[in-house]
Design an enzyme around this catalytic site. Structure first.
Site, short mmCIF file in Angstrom:
data_model
loop_
_atom_site.label_atom_id
_atom_site.label_comp_id
_atom_site.label_asym_id
_atom_site.label_seq_id
_atom_site.Cartn_x
_atom_site.Cartn_y
_atom_site.Cartn_z
CG ASP A 181 12.59 -10.13 10.03
OD1 ASP A 181 13.83 -10.09 10.08
OD2 ASP A 181 11.92 -9.31 9.36
CE LYS A 198 18.24 -4.02 8.59
NZ LYS A 198 18.26 -2.81 7.78
CD1 TRP A 240 11.31 -3.22 9.28
CD2 TRP A 240 11.05 -4.07 7.23
NE1 TRP A 240 12.00 -2.42 8.40
CE2 TRP A 240 11.86 -2.91 7.14
CE3 TRP A 240 10.75 -4.76 6.06
CZ2 TRP A 240 12.37 -2.45 5.91
CZ3 TRP A 240 11.25 -4.30 4.85
CH2 TRP A 240 12.04 -3.16 4.79
N1 PMP Z 1 12.96 -7.18 8.23
C1 PMP Z 1 13.53 -6.20 8.93
C2 PMP Z 1 13.34 -6.17 10.41
C3 PMP Z 1 14.30 -5.22 8.29
O1 PMP Z 1 14.88 -4.24 8.99
C4 PMP Z 1 14.47 -5.28 6.89
C5 PMP Z 1 15.33 -4.29 6.13
N2 PMP Z 1 15.55 -3.09 6.67
C6 PMP Z 1 13.83 -6.30 6.19
C7 PMP Z 1 13.10 -7.24 6.88
C8 PMP Z 1 13.94 -6.42 4.69
O2 PMP Z 1 15.24 -6.78 4.40
P1 PMP Z 1 15.84 -6.84 2.92
O3 PMP Z 1 15.95 -5.43 2.45
O4 PMP Z 1 17.15 -7.50 3.16
O5 PMP Z 1 14.92 -7.65 2.09
#
Ligand code: PMP
Length: 364
Positions: A174, A198, A103
Site C-alpha cells: 500500500d 496525495k 492503515w
Molecule cells: N492507506 C494509506 C496509507 C492511506 O494514507 C489512506 C488514506 N489516507 C488509505 C490507505 C485509505 O485511502 P482511501 O481513503 O483512498 O480509501
C-alpha cells in the site's frame, strides 16, 4: 489569480500549480476535441488517448515493463484492502501483514472480516507505531499467500525505505502516501496500490500495478468490479471510470516526467524538504517532540508534539494566521502533522521551519 496558502493537508492534498492551471485552461474543451474531458465518453478516442498516456507515463516513471498491468480503479485504497485478498488468496486462505500504523491495521481487519487469516508478521502497535521493523524482526507464516506492507503510514509518519524481504512470497504494497515520491524496486513486488489523492492526483481513483501473471487468480464468481481480471480485460473501462481524476493523474505524470525530471529528482527534492523540518525539530532542545524514531522517519508526513495540548492549539492557530494550514495531527494521534508531498513547494517547508523557530523562541 487566487492567492494560495501553504497547504500541509494529508489528503486530498496540494497539487502542482501548473497541473491546476492546465486543467483550468482546458476545462471547457480539450485541445482539438471541442468538448470538456468531463463531457466525453470514456470509450471515445480522446479519452483512450488520456488512458494510454497516463499508463505509459506511469510505466516510464516507475520503470515498469510489459509484465505489469496498470489499473485505475474506484473505491479508494480502502477497497484494495479487500480486493487484494479476494483476488490473490483462495477462500479462507492466509497472508502475512507488517503492521506499522493505522492503515496497515485497517488492511488486516478488512482481510479478517472476509474470512481470511491475517498473520501479523510484525506489529508496532504496543510501541505506539513509532518505528518500522528491522529486517530480522519480521516473522512470516510460511503458509501465507503474500506479504502486505504499508510503505508510508500517513497518520503516524513512519516510512519503510526499501522493500522488505518476503522469502519468495508475493510482496504487496500500500503505497498510498508515498507513491511517485521516489523510485520503487518494482522487481521485488507483485502488486502495488495507491489512492491518488496525495501525490498522484485528486480523490476518486486508485492506481493499481499488478503483475499480469497474477490476473488468472481472480475467482470467477467475484463481483466484476472487485476482480482484477475483469477490470484488466478492458483496462479500466469495464464500467465508467472516474474520468476527471484519471485525466488529472495524466497531467501530474507529465509534470513529473517534464518539469521535475523523474522520480530520482523528485526523491532528492523530497529528501531536502523533509531534512529542513526534521532539522527544525532536532534543533529545538526537546520543545518539538518527534513521533517517529529517527531511523523510521517519513519523508512525506512529519509528525510531532509540543509540551502541552494547549501549546499545540496555539501553534496551529498562529500557523494558520500566517497561511500555514492543514497541520493538525490526525485525531487518533494528536499533535502536529506536516504533509509535505511532491507538489508542496520547498518555500512552503521553509516558511514552516522559520515559523517553528519563531514560535519556539516566543513560547519555550
Ligand atoms: N492507506 C494509506 C496509507 C492511506 O494514507 C489512506 C488514506 N489516507 C488509505 C490507505 C485509505 O485511502 P482511501 O481513503 O483512498 O480509501
Amino acid at each position: 489569480m487566487h492567492s494560495r496558502i501553504h497547504n500541509f493537508g494529508a489528503g486530498p492534498a496540494v497539487l502542482p500549480l501548473p497541473v491546476l492551471e492546465e486543467a483550468q485552461r482546458d476545462l471547457l474543451a480539450l485541445p482539438g476535441v471541442g468538448m470538456s474531458v468531463l463531457e466525453i465518453s470514456h470509450r471515445s478516442g480522446p479519452f483512450k488517448k488520456v488512458l494510454d498516456e497516463v499508463t505509459a507515463n506511469l510505466k516510464q516513471l516507475l520503470e515498469a515493463g510489459d509484465e505489469w498491468e496498470v489499473l485505475f480503479l474506484p473505491g479508494g485504497a480502502t477497497l484494495q484492502f479487500a480486493m487484494v485478498p479476494l483476488n490473490l488468496l483462495p477462500a479462507g486462505g492466509s497472508a502475512n501483514y507488517i503492521v506499522t500504523g493505522s492503515w496497515s491495521a485497517k488492511a488486516v481487519k478488512e482481510a479478517e472480516k472476509l474470512g481470511f487469516t491475517a498473520h501479523r508478521a510484525w506489529d508496532g502497535k504496543a510501541e505506539g507505531y513509532v518505528r518500522v521493523p528491522a529486517a530480522g524482526e519480521v516473522h512470516l507464516d510460511p503458509s501465507g499467500g503474500y506479504l502486505h506492507y504499508t510503505s508510508n503510514e500517513t497518520i503516524h509518519g513512519v516510512e519503510i525505505g526499501s522493500a522488505p524481504a518476503s522469502d519468495g512470497q508475493l510482496l504487496v504494497c500500500d503505497a498510498s502516501s508515498d507513491f511517485l515520491s521516489r523510485p520503487i524496486d518494482l522487481g521485488a513486488h507483485a502488486l502495488i496500490y495507491a489512492g491518488a489523492q496525495k501525490n498522484a492526483g485528486p480523490a476518486g481513483v486508485t492506481i493499481v500495478l499488478v503483475r499480469k501473471e497474477l490476473l488468472p487468480r481472480s475467482p470467477a464468481n467475484l463481483p466484476s468490479m472487485l476482480s482484477y481480471q475483469v477490470m484488466a480485460a478492458e483496462p479500466s473501462v469495464h464500467n465508467t471510470p472516474p474520468v476527471f481524476p484519471i485525466y488529472v493523474v495524466m497531467l501530474v505524470s507529465r509534470w513529473l516526467l517534464g518539469e521535475i525530471g523523474g522520480l530520482d529528482a523528485m526523491a532528492e527534492r523530497n529528501r531536502e524538504k523533509a531534512a529542513l523540518l526534521y532539522a527544525a525539530i532536532d534543533a529545538s532542545d526537546g520543545f518539538y517532540r518527534p513521533h517517529a524514531r529517527p531511523d523510521s522517519r517519513s519523508l512525506m508526513n512529519v509528525t510531532w508534539r509540543l509540551p502541552s495540548e494547549e501549546l499545540e492549539g496555539r501553534f496551529l492557530a498562529a500557523a494558520k494566521a500566517q497561511g500555514l494550514d492543514g497541520l493538525k495531527g490526525h485525531r487518533s494521534v494528536g499533535g502536529i502533522r506536516a504533509s509535505i508531498y511532491n507538489a508542496l513547494p520547498r518555500e512552503s517547508v521553509e516558511a514552516l521551519a522559520s515559523f517553528m523557530a519563531e514560535f519556539r523562541a516566543k513560547e519555550a
